[in-house]
Design an enzyme around this catalytic site. Structure first.
Site, short mmCIF file in Angstrom:
data_model
loop_
_atom_site.label_atom_id
_atom_site.label_comp_id
_atom_site.label_asym_id
_atom_site.label_seq_id
_atom_site.Cartn_x
_atom_site.Cartn_y
_atom_site.Cartn_z
N ARG A 81 3.97 5.99 1.82
CA ARG A 81 4.44 7.38 1.87
C ARG A 81 4.01 8.16 0.63
NH1 ARG A 81 10.64 7.64 0.27
NH2 ARG A 81 10.75 5.81 -1.05
N ARG B 60 3.60 13.77 -7.66
CA ARG B 60 3.70 12.81 -8.76
C ARG B 60 2.37 12.74 -9.49
NH1 ARG B 60 5.84 6.77 -7.54
NH2 ARG B 60 3.92 6.55 -6.36
N ASP C 138 8.38 6.22 7.99
CA ASP C 138 8.02 7.57 8.45
C ASP C 138 7.13 8.32 7.46
OD1 ASP C 138 9.80 8.02 6.41
OD2 ASP C 138 11.27 9.12 7.62
N GLY C 139 6.87 7.70 6.30
CA GLY C 139 6.01 8.36 5.32
C GLY C 139 6.66 9.55 4.63
N ARG D 167 -1.59 -0.80 -9.98
CA ARG D 167 -0.43 -1.64 -10.23
C ARG D 167 -0.90 -3.08 -10.36
NH1 ARG D 167 3.21 1.37 -6.56
NH2 ARG D 167 2.02 3.26 -6.13
N GLY E 234 0.81 -1.22 0.00
CA GLY E 234 0.00 0.00 0.00
C GLY E 234 0.84 1.26 0.00
N ASP F 173 4.39 -4.66 -7.45
CA ASP F 173 3.76 -3.44 -6.93
C ASP F 173 4.31 -2.19 -7.61
OD1 ASP F 173 5.98 -4.55 -5.30
OD2 ASP F 173 5.97 -2.56 -4.40
P1 AMP Z 1 9.15 0.78 -2.78
O1 AMP Z 1 10.40 0.06 -2.41
O2 AMP Z 1 9.37 2.27 -2.93
O3 AMP Z 1 8.47 0.20 -3.97
O4 AMP Z 1 8.17 0.66 -1.55
C1 AMP Z 1 7.73 -0.57 -1.03
C2 AMP Z 1 6.75 -0.34 0.09
O5 AMP Z 1 7.36 0.36 1.17
C3 AMP Z 1 5.54 0.49 -0.29
O6 AMP Z 1 4.43 -0.02 0.40
C4 AMP Z 1 5.90 1.86 0.20
O7 AMP Z 1 4.77 2.67 0.43
C5 AMP Z 1 6.64 1.54 1.49
N1 AMP Z 1 7.58 2.62 1.89
C6 AMP Z 1 8.75 2.94 1.31
N2 AMP Z 1 9.35 3.95 1.96
C7 AMP Z 1 8.53 4.29 2.98
C8 AMP Z 1 8.58 5.28 4.03
N3 AMP Z 1 9.59 6.12 4.15
N4 AMP Z 1 7.54 5.32 4.90
C9 AMP Z 1 6.51 4.47 4.80
N5 AMP Z 1 6.42 3.52 3.85
C10 AMP Z 1 7.40 3.43 2.94
MG MG Z 2 7.02 1.17 -5.04
#
Ligand code: AMP
Ligand code: MG
Length: 484
Positions: A87, A170, A119-120, A177, A84, A246
């Site tokens: 962030r 963005r 941390d979002g 996805r 999900g 994803d």
């Molecule tokens: P990604 O590696 O960017 O494709 O992210 C994989 C998952 O990690 C997704 O669910 C993102 O929303 C979550 N995510 C990545 N970075 C953060 C963050 N700093 N805070 C919260 N969720 C994150």
């Molecule tokens: Mg991603």
């Protein structure tokens, strides 16, 4: 200042309320005015402090409620039933001048119901990197999410070191996805899957033939989009880096600029991500991975295709078998243009692959080599110096010469076609890193220059020759990092 948006129309099960968390001091770093215009958004208002407040999540957009979207996904091959938007917060949709709807999303605007331990937030470097690389991709003509704005938050984010926080706005044709479908398939929520399929068709493939049913039509549309997308990536030496399900968009856009990079010297086994130990997402693996991801999408759609599982499997397998042909056609087309050929003929793909094998053997710089090829109509000499052993290259050049001659056109026509397919400028890693280092010191000059030059990648820009140059030896061992 009002940013007026439309509410997202997705099935309710997809969305969770997710108000952005305000930040201390929003400062606008970049606003993409041409994109704002395409989205019919008020660029003048967005550039004011009140606009920056909206783009940082401190003030609401009007007409809509902020949400985070649910999705699951296979990460490096392992299924995670809930990921999900951890962030990223979807503010709403904009209706473009093309009459299509676009998601407007804040990335790094604070925690959501999907943040888990995260941390979002997003750091300045990765935000500027995504801004530059995604806009460079758009200018190359590759389907991609876009970057509308970047703002500094005035709050630190804590990674390995303390970094300045930033928010990226963005824009995507949608953020659906493959993992979105997996989320509902894993919950055996057939009803939402069926609704989602209809929504996705309406949004991305309104004109597609639905005679085989909605699910099969959707699978076909996504397959065709992925085949074209991956062929284009390969044509520009692009390595996505984290083709988890994803991160693969239903609308066929390049999505998630985490560990991606354009290759300098050509190496089909090239990976950039520090965590891709097995080379799963290496340059040359990308078509197979796309196919693997499409099989995951197909699994989700099976129950919608036919209530009889065996019959559904049979139909879906027949559909999936079309991917190789779709990809081969797209790939041959991309490289046909790169080689300045106008006619699709048998053997175009082989001619390209023979050249790539030679480039790989000598680790030749991919982008500058192809750009240089346009000046090689009369003979192979201008590029001979790039090869320690130039015999293979000269042999290939003879084949290419013979192939061109079949078309009986003036050399200038071949060269002109090649200059529209082979960019002079890509977002080279060492330049992106320099740009980030300067921005960390408060100097946005290199960021603005890089954006300006990369917005016209096929034009010779003599005053930006430094940005076309391959990196020196010290800059070769480039690595990118996830969790940015
Ligand atoms: P990604 O590696 O960017 O494709 O992210 C994989 C998952 O990690 C997704 O669910 C993102 O929303 C979550 N995510 C990545 N970075 C953060 C963050 N700093 N805070 C919260 N969720 C994150
Ligand atoms: Mg991603």
């Amino acid at each position: 200042m009002s940013l007026l948006l439309l509410p997202p129309q997705w099935p309710a099960a997809l969305m969770r309320s997710a108000p952005p968390t305000p930040v201390p001091q929003p400062t606008l770093l970049a606003l993409n005015r041409p994109l704002a215009l395409q989205l019919r958004l008020d660029a003048v208002a967005l550039a004011t402090p009140a606009g920056a407040a909206v783009l940082a999540g401190n003030a609401p957009a009007l007409g809509t409620e902020p949400v985070a979207l649910a999705y699951a996904g296979h990460q490096f091959g392992s299924f995670v039933p809930q990921l999900g938007d951890g962030r990223a917060i979807l503010l709403g949709e904009a209706l473009g001048t093309d009459q299509r709807r676009y998601d407007v999303q804040l990335k790094g605007a604070g925690r959501t119901p999907f943040s888990r331990s995260g941390d979002g937030r997003a750091a300045l470097g990765p935000v500027l990197r995504e801004y530059v690389v995604s806009e460079a991709m758009a200018a190359l003509g590759v389907p991609t999410t876009r970057s509308l704005a970047a703002v500094l938050t005035g709050a630190p984010v804590f990674r390995e070191t303390v970094l300045p926080g930033a928010v990226l706005t963005r824009v995507a044709a949608s953020h659906l996805r493959i993992g979105t479908f997996q989320y509902f398939a894993a919950r055996q929520d057939r009803q939402t899957l069926a609704e989602l399929t209809e929504f996705a068709l309406d949004r991305h493939f309104p004109a597609i033939d639905r005679t085989g049913g909605a699910a099969l039509a959707l699978l076909g549309g996504v397959m065709a989009g992925q085949a074209r997308l991956i062929a284009q990536w390969l044509g520009f030496g692009f390595v996505h880096g984290v083709m988890n399900t994803d991160n693969m968009s239903i609308g066929g856009e390049t999505l998630d600029y985490g560990p991606c990079a354009f290759m300098d010297s050509f190496d089909p086994a090239r990976t950039f991500s520090s965590i891709d130990h097995g080379g799963r997402y290496a340059y040359a693996n990308q078509p197979q991975i796309a196919q693997w991801n499409l099989v995951r999408l197909a699994e989700c759609l099976l129950p919608l295709v036919n209530a009889d599982a065996d019959r559904a499997t049979e139909v879906v397998l027949a559909k999936l078998a079309e991917f190789t042909g779709l990809f081969e056609t797209a790939y041959a087309d991309v490289f046909r243009r790169k080689l300045g050929l106008f006619e699709s003929r048998n053997g175009n793909g082989e001619l390209a692959r023979a050249l790539l094998a030679i480039l790989a053997a000598e680790r030749v710089d991919f982008t500058s080599f192809f750009r240089g090829l346009a000046t090689c109509m009369a003979g192979h000499e201008p590029l001979d110096h790039r090869f320690a052993d130039s015999g293979l290259w000269q042999g290939w050049w003879q084949q290419w010469h013979a192939r061109r001659n079949l078309e009986q056109r003036p050399a200038a026509e071949h060269a002109a076609l090649m200059r529209t397919a082979n960019p002079a400028f890509i977002a080279r890693n060492h330049r992106v890193e320099e740009m980030i280092a300067a921005a960390m010191q408060g100097d946005l000059g290199p960021f603005e220059r890089l954006n300006r030059v990369l917005s016209r990648p096929f034009d010779d820009q003599p005053d930006a020759a430094d940005l076309a140059e391959p990196p020196g030896a010290a800059q070769w061992q480039y690595r990118t990092f996830c969790g940015t």
